[in-house]
Write a protein that holds these residues in place. Structure first.
Motif, mmCIF file in Angstrom:
data_model
loop_
_atom_site.group_PDB
_atom_site.id
_atom_site.type_symbol
_atom_site.label_atom_id
_atom_site.label_comp_id
_atom_site.label_asym_id
_atom_site.label_seq_id
_atom_site.Cartn_x
_atom_site.Cartn_y
_atom_site.Cartn_z
ATOM 1 N N LEU A 59 72.174 65.840 41.800
ATOM 2 C CA LEU A 59 71.065 66.767 41.637
ATOM 3 C C LEU A 59 71.264 67.651 40.417
ATOM 4 O O LEU A 59 72.396 67.882 39.977
ATOM 5 C CB LEU A 59 70.920 67.644 42.886
ATOM 6 C CG LEU A 59 70.757 66.911 44.219
ATOM 7 C CD1 LEU A 59 70.691 67.915 45.368
ATOM 8 C CD2 LEU A 59 69.526 66.018 44.205
ATOM 9 N N ALA A 60 70.162 68.167 39.904
ATOM 10 C CA ALA A 60 70.228 69.047 38.741
ATOM 11 C C ALA A 60 70.791 70.408 39.112
ATOM 12 O O ALA A 60 71.394 71.089 38.282
ATOM 13 C CB ALA A 60 68.838 69.201 38.128
ATOM 14 N N ARG A 61 70.580 70.828 40.368
ATOM 15 C CA ARG A 61 71.136 72.091 40.842
ATOM 16 C C ARG A 61 71.426 71.977 42.329
ATOM 17 O O ARG A 61 70.948 71.045 42.989
ATOM 18 C CB ARG A 61 70.196 73.254 40.545
ATOM 19 C CG ARG A 61 68.818 73.161 41.172
ATOM 20 C CD ARG A 61 67.923 74.269 40.648
ATOM 21 N NE ARG A 61 66.581 74.247 41.211
ATOM 22 C CZ ARG A 61 66.222 74.884 42.309
ATOM 23 N NH1 ARG A 61 67.125 75.582 43.004
ATOM 24 N NH2 ARG A 61 64.976 74.836 42.755
ATOM 25 N N HIS A 90 53.962 59.368 42.360
ATOM 26 C CA HIS A 90 52.790 60.111 42.831
ATOM 27 C C HIS A 90 52.995 60.562 44.274
ATOM 28 O O HIS A 90 52.673 61.712 44.624
ATOM 29 C CB HIS A 90 51.547 59.232 42.729
ATOM 30 C CG HIS A 90 50.309 59.863 43.304
ATOM 31 N ND1 HIS A 90 49.628 60.870 42.668
ATOM 32 C CD2 HIS A 90 49.650 59.631 44.486
ATOM 33 C CE1 HIS A 90 48.598 61.234 43.412
ATOM 34 N NE2 HIS A 90 48.593 60.506 44.517
ATOM 35 N N ARG A 91 53.542 59.687 45.097
ATOM 36 C CA ARG A 91 53.801 60.038 46.487
ATOM 37 C C ARG A 91 54.823 61.168 46.579
ATOM 38 O O ARG A 91 54.661 62.113 47.364
ATOM 39 C CB ARG A 91 54.309 58.809 47.250
ATOM 40 C CG ARG A 91 54.872 59.086 48.650
ATOM 41 C CD ARG A 91 53.836 59.634 49.606
ATOM 42 N NE ARG A 91 54.453 59.916 50.898
ATOM 43 C CZ ARG A 91 53.802 60.395 51.954
ATOM 44 N NH1 ARG A 91 52.504 60.639 51.868
ATOM 45 N NH2 ARG A 91 54.429 60.635 53.073
ATOM 46 N N ALA A 92 55.879 61.114 45.781
ATOM 47 C CA ALA A 92 56.906 62.161 45.809
ATOM 48 C C ALA A 92 56.303 63.517 45.439
ATOM 49 O O ALA A 92 56.603 64.539 46.077
ATOM 50 C CB ALA A 92 58.053 61.807 44.868
ATOM 51 N N SER A 134 63.117 59.110 47.303
ATOM 52 C CA SER A 134 62.326 57.894 47.490
ATOM 53 C C SER A 134 63.236 56.679 47.437
ATOM 54 O O SER A 134 63.830 56.388 46.389
ATOM 55 C CB SER A 134 61.242 57.783 46.403
ATOM 56 O OG SER A 134 60.430 58.942 46.360
ATOM 57 N N GLY A 135 63.357 55.964 48.547
ATOM 58 C CA GLY A 135 64.225 54.789 48.610
ATOM 59 C C GLY A 135 63.471 53.514 48.260
ATOM 60 O O GLY A 135 62.356 53.283 48.729
ATOM 61 N N SER A 136 64.075 52.673 47.415
ATOM 62 C CA SER A 136 63.506 51.367 47.078
ATOM 63 C C SER A 136 64.678 50.427 46.772
ATOM 64 O O SER A 136 65.821 50.736 47.102
ATOM 65 C CB SER A 136 62.542 51.473 45.892
ATOM 66 O OG SER A 136 63.220 51.948 44.737
ATOM 67 N N VAL A 137 64.397 49.270 46.168
ATOM 68 C CA VAL A 137 65.474 48.349 45.808
ATOM 69 C C VAL A 137 65.350 47.972 44.337
ATOM 70 O O VAL A 137 64.300 48.149 43.713
ATOM 71 C CB VAL A 137 65.457 47.061 46.668
ATOM 72 C CG1 VAL A 137 65.630 47.389 48.135
ATOM 73 C CG2 VAL A 137 64.183 46.263 46.435
ATOM 74 N N VAL A 189 64.833 60.751 42.861
ATOM 75 C CA VAL A 189 64.785 62.125 43.361
ATOM 76 C C VAL A 189 63.819 62.957 42.535
ATOM 77 O O VAL A 189 63.762 62.838 41.305
ATOM 78 C CB VAL A 189 66.197 62.769 43.350
ATOM 79 C CG1 VAL A 189 66.802 62.756 41.957
ATOM 80 C CG2 VAL A 189 66.150 64.194 43.897
ATOM 81 N N LEU A 190 63.021 63.762 43.228
ATOM 82 C CA LEU A 190 62.155 64.745 42.597
ATOM 83 C C LEU A 190 62.575 66.109 43.126
ATOM 84 O O LEU A 190 62.534 66.350 44.332
ATOM 85 C CB LEU A 190 60.684 64.485 42.937
ATOM 86 C CG LEU A 190 59.699 65.589 42.515
ATOM 87 C CD1 LEU A 190 59.628 65.685 40.993
ATOM 88 C CD2 LEU A 190 58.326 65.338 43.108
ATOM 89 N N GLU A 191 63.005 66.990 42.227
ATOM 90 C CA GLU A 191 63.440 68.317 42.614
ATOM 91 C C GLU A 191 62.389 69.358 42.250
ATOM 92 O O GLU A 191 61.876 69.368 41.136
ATOM 93 C CB GLU A 191 64.760 68.677 41.928
ATOM 94 C CG GLU A 191 65.919 67.783 42.298
ATOM 95 C CD GLU A 191 67.227 68.307 41.725
ATOM 96 O OE1 GLU A 191 67.918 67.528 41.043
ATOM 97 O OE2 GLU A 191 67.542 69.505 41.936
ATOM 98 N N THR A 192 62.075 70.224 43.196
ATOM 99 C CA THR A 192 61.221 71.374 42.940
ATOM 100 C C THR A 192 61.962 72.619 43.412
ATOM 101 O O THR A 192 63.094 72.527 43.913
ATOM 102 C CB THR A 192 59.883 71.258 43.689
ATOM 103 O OG1 THR A 192 60.112 71.371 45.096
ATOM 104 C CG2 THR A 192 59.191 69.935 43.387
ATOM 105 N N ARG A 193 61.337 73.762 43.290
ATOM 106 C CA ARG A 193 61.987 74.997 43.714
ATOM 107 C C ARG A 193 62.260 74.992 45.217
ATOM 108 O O ARG A 193 63.255 75.557 45.674
ATOM 109 C CB ARG A 193 61.115 76.185 43.347
ATOM 110 C CG ARG A 193 61.700 77.530 43.769
ATOM 111 C CD ARG A 193 60.880 78.688 43.231
ATOM 112 N NE ARG A 193 60.920 78.720 41.772
ATOM 113 C CZ ARG A 193 60.326 79.655 41.038
ATOM 114 N NH1 ARG A 193 59.621 80.612 41.618
ATOM 115 N NH2 ARG A 193 60.420 79.631 39.717
#
Length: 300
Positions: free
Chosen positions: A269-271, A43-45, A243-246, A233-237
């Motif tokens: 990454l996807a692109r 949600h934060r991403a 988002s770093g976690s463990v 990772v969240l990729e947009t245009r």
């Protein structure tokens, strides 16, 4: 997408935690328990991506000069001995010559893909002090005998660019040590603030964007009693939000030292990244590129 850590830097991260305002951290318990709250992180991403995409900050990012790779280039063939490599890493330089005390105040950044920008230049003396880390030498050290203004290639947020650079002559080397002379553009003010109560840690720094832009390598924090960091990772245009976690704390009976470690993580990454902003989900800011030598970026 969640990518496991690649190789350890074997570094304690107390200074990084302090700079991030996080203080000491234990690898056992706390918000980094196994699994974490992935829904909260996702949600934060998404919130960060919405804030950046189409924002004035993103527009400013795309027209500025923001190095995303090395701003110093070793002599052709690299440094020849372990002593010289150690001197470079420790910023141990000695000046045995005269540096130009005048030069152009501005220079042109020219992108390979088209476009250019005029930016202020650091002088030879200022660049040398940055290269040497403000030190007056040490052992082992590299000896600088002079400098002249030339050019070098730098990876930036807009792709590879040719920039003015100081070419420092080193005792014992035929080719120079290059240091980008261009002062980076101020970083745009983020359109979203830092997150609180979200699992994980801010990323420490951006290490590299791979040739072709299909992966990025960052330095992430993790505790002493877990299985290492992971980066979602969240990729947009317009954005690449990390988002770093463990992953999974280790059960050692509760005997964890209050330490954190730094570890490199490579995220596929996807692109290609292109001119998208690489943003830290926790801070809401572009993941900082911290060159070992060279001027640090500043916020506008």
């Amino acid at each position: 997408m969640r990518i496991r850590a690649s190789r350890s830097l074997s570094l304690l991260a107390a200074a990084a935690l302090s700079a991030a305002g996080l203080g000491a951290v234990s690898g056992c318990g706390g918000q980094e328990d196994a699994g974490g709250d992935t829904a909260v992180m996702a949600h934060r991403a998404r919130k960060v991506a919405r804030a950046w995409d189409g924002s004035t900050a993103a527009a400013a990012w795309r027209v500025g000069y923001h190095p995303m790779g090395e701003v110093a280039q070793l002599p052709r063939g690299g440094l020849r001995s372990q002593a010289d490599k150690r001197a470079y890493q420790d910023h141990n330089f000695v000046l045995r010559g005269t540096l130009p005390d005048t030069g152009p105040k501005d220079g042109r950044v020219t992108w390979i893909g088209g476009g250019s920008l005029t930016r202020q230049l650091a002088g030879a003396v200022e660049s040398y002090k940055t290269l040497a880390g403000g030190r007056t030498g040490g052992k082992p050290h590299l000896t600088v005998t002079g400098a002249k203004l030339g050019e070098m290639s730098v990876a930036t947020s807009r792709g590879p660019a040719v920039v003015p650079a100081w070419l420092f002559t080193l005792n014992g080397y035929v080719s120079p040590l290059k240091q980008a002379a261009v002062i980076p553009s101020p970083l745009p003010r983020p359109p979203i603030g830092r997150a609180y109560g979200v699992p994980g840690y801010p990323l420490n720094q951006l290490v590299q964007i791979a040739a072709g832009g299909r992966s990025v390598t960052v330095v992430a924090l993790h505790g002493a009693c877990d299985d290492g960091p992971v980066v979602a990772v969240l990729e947009t245009r317009g954005s690449v939000v990390l988002s770093g976690s463990v992953k999974h704390r280790k059960d050692d009976g509760g005997h964890c030292t209050k330490q954190a470690r730094l570890q490199q993580v490579t995220v596929k990454l996807a692109r290609p990244v292109g001119d998208r902003v690489v943003v830290d989900a926790h801070t809401g800011q572009p993941v900082p590129y911290k060159p070992p030598h060279g001027p640090s970026p500043s916020w506008s």
